[in-house]
Enzyme design. Structure first.
Site, PDB file in Angstrom:
ATOM      1  N   LEU A  24      25.689   9.849   9.562  1.00 19.46           N
ATOM      2  CA  LEU A  24      26.153   9.465   8.238  1.00 19.46           C
ATOM      3  C   LEU A  24      26.012  10.680   7.330  1.00 19.46           C
ATOM      4  CD1 LEU A  24      24.458   5.954   7.720  1.00 19.46           C
ATOM      5  CD2 LEU A  24      26.844   6.403   8.333  1.00 19.46           C
ATOM      6  N   ASP A  25      26.905  10.816   6.371  1.00 16.39           N
ATOM      7  CA  ASP A  25      26.790  11.903   5.413  1.00 16.39           C
ATOM      8  C   ASP A  25      25.472  11.795   4.644  1.00 16.39           C
ATOM      9  OD1 ASP A  25      29.351  12.758   6.099  1.00 16.39           O
ATOM     10  OD2 ASP A  25      30.284  11.460   4.594  1.00 16.39           O
ATOM     11  N   LYS A  26      25.008  12.899   4.119  1.00 20.63           N
ATOM     12  CA  LYS A  26      23.742  12.939   3.391  1.00 20.63           C
ATOM     13  C   LYS A  26      23.646  11.826   2.349  1.00 20.63           C
ATOM     14  CE  LYS A  26      21.193  15.753   0.053  1.00 20.63           C
ATOM     15  NZ  LYS A  26      21.163  17.036  -0.721  1.00 20.63           N
TER      16      LYS A  26
END
Length: 333
Positions: free
Chosen positions: A140-142
């Site tokens: 998942l993106d940050k």
């Protein structure tokens, strides 16, 4: 973790589909989490045999050979373990599912040498250091919150990777997008690296296939919350697709302009939306058949506090400005 978990002991019967492939190419296709260099080292060490005999990486397969692997795994992660409080929603001896908070980077990299999810997984158990990427099979993106599945054994990791490739893991997301999206649909196109802005992805002709299903949940003045299901898992897929439709996510610094809010939006709400610190995106559900036990695994994660607060604010200002007189909030199941 038992001694067995530090080994790969498998047998393959080569079919005619693989005729002409080099041995290292054949094994790379079956073990995508290991580099070609790793696999060539296995072959050089005699841990890979064809029809019971030692062989070489460049050996061309003819079909109908029997390949035996008996590999002693070594630690493949050099990053430092860190004590980290992880919100684990499900765990057994083969895998775990955790709820990643927004702001937590998944892998170490430039600017993030430590303090990542990978470091936290290493701190949780030594066995994660025996697995490529500490057992991480997707990311998942940050600044995206929500559920991720992590393997705890090599066999489970390889099977999960294959399940993701064949779309056998259901991934459901919640997001809030700009504009009124009056009906659900499917986006089916190709995503690749942006031509000039290399940190961005874009819809392109020669990219990888990307399929996103979405449906509206609740309407607000100038915004819509959505339920999104991924059929593929491309980098930034939901963010790119919603931007491509002209409905970027609230707070998205890469694919939307967080400061650009319609003039008709209430002044106080406008400030709240502009100051929301991340893309309004949460991975709320994972569902799949367990790759080892074959049980149905279905795990959900409630919306985090920041998204709940944003929804409350948007509902409050709809009422405050009298928008319900003209546009009633609608729930679509």
């Amino acid at each position: 973790m038992t001694e067995h978990d530090y080994k790969i002991k498998q047998q393959f019967n080569v079919t005619t589909d693989s005729t002409g492939l080099r041995l290292d190419q054949f094994l790379t296709k079956r073990f995508p989490e290991y580099s070609r260099a790793n696999i060539q080292q296995w072959i050089k060490q005699g841990a890979v045999k064809i029809n019971g005999h030692n062989t070489k990486s460049k050996t061309l397969l003819k079909g109908f050979e029997v390949i035996d692997l008996d590999i002693e795994l070594e630690q493949v992660i050099d990053d430092q373990p860190e004590t980290m409080e992880l919100d684990i929603k499900y765990e057994d001896e083969f895998l775990l599912i955790l709820n990643k908070p927004a702001g937590l980077v998944v892998h170490p990299g430039n600017g993030n040498p430590n303090g990542t999810l990978l470091n936290g997984l290493l701190g949780m158990s030594q066995q994660q250091a025996m697995l490529t990427r500490a057992g991480i099979v997707h990311r998942l993106d940050k600044d995206t919150s929500g559920l991720m599945v992590v393997a705890k054994t090599t066999e489970c990791q390889l099977r999960l990777i294959e399940m993701l490739k064949t779309h056998d893991v259901k991934r459901q997301y919640f997001c809030i997008a700009k504009g009124q999206i009056l009906q659900g649909s499917t986006i089916h196109n190709h995503i690749g690296r942006h031509k000039t802005q290399r940190v961005r992805m874009a819809v392109v002709m020669n990219g990888k296939e990307a399929i996103t299903h979405y449906e509206p949940i609740e309407y607000f003045d100038h915004y819509t919350s959505l339920r999104v299901n991924l059929e593929t898992g491309r980098t930034h897929q939901i963010r790119v697709h919603m931007h491509h439709l002209g409905h970027p996510l609230i707070g998205d610094p890469l694919y939307g302009n967080p400061k650009r809010v319609d003039a008709q939006v209430d002044k106080e709400l406008k400030t709240i939306i502009r100051e929301f610190p991340r893309q309004a995106l949460h991975a709320e559900k994972l569902e799949f058949i367990h790759p080892i036990t074959k049980n149905v695994i279905s795990v959900s994660a409630d919306l985090p506090d920041d998204l709940c607060q944003l929804l409350d604010d948007m509902q409050f200002f709809d009422v405050k400005t009298g928008d319900f007189d003209d546009f009633e909030v609608e729930y679509i199941e």
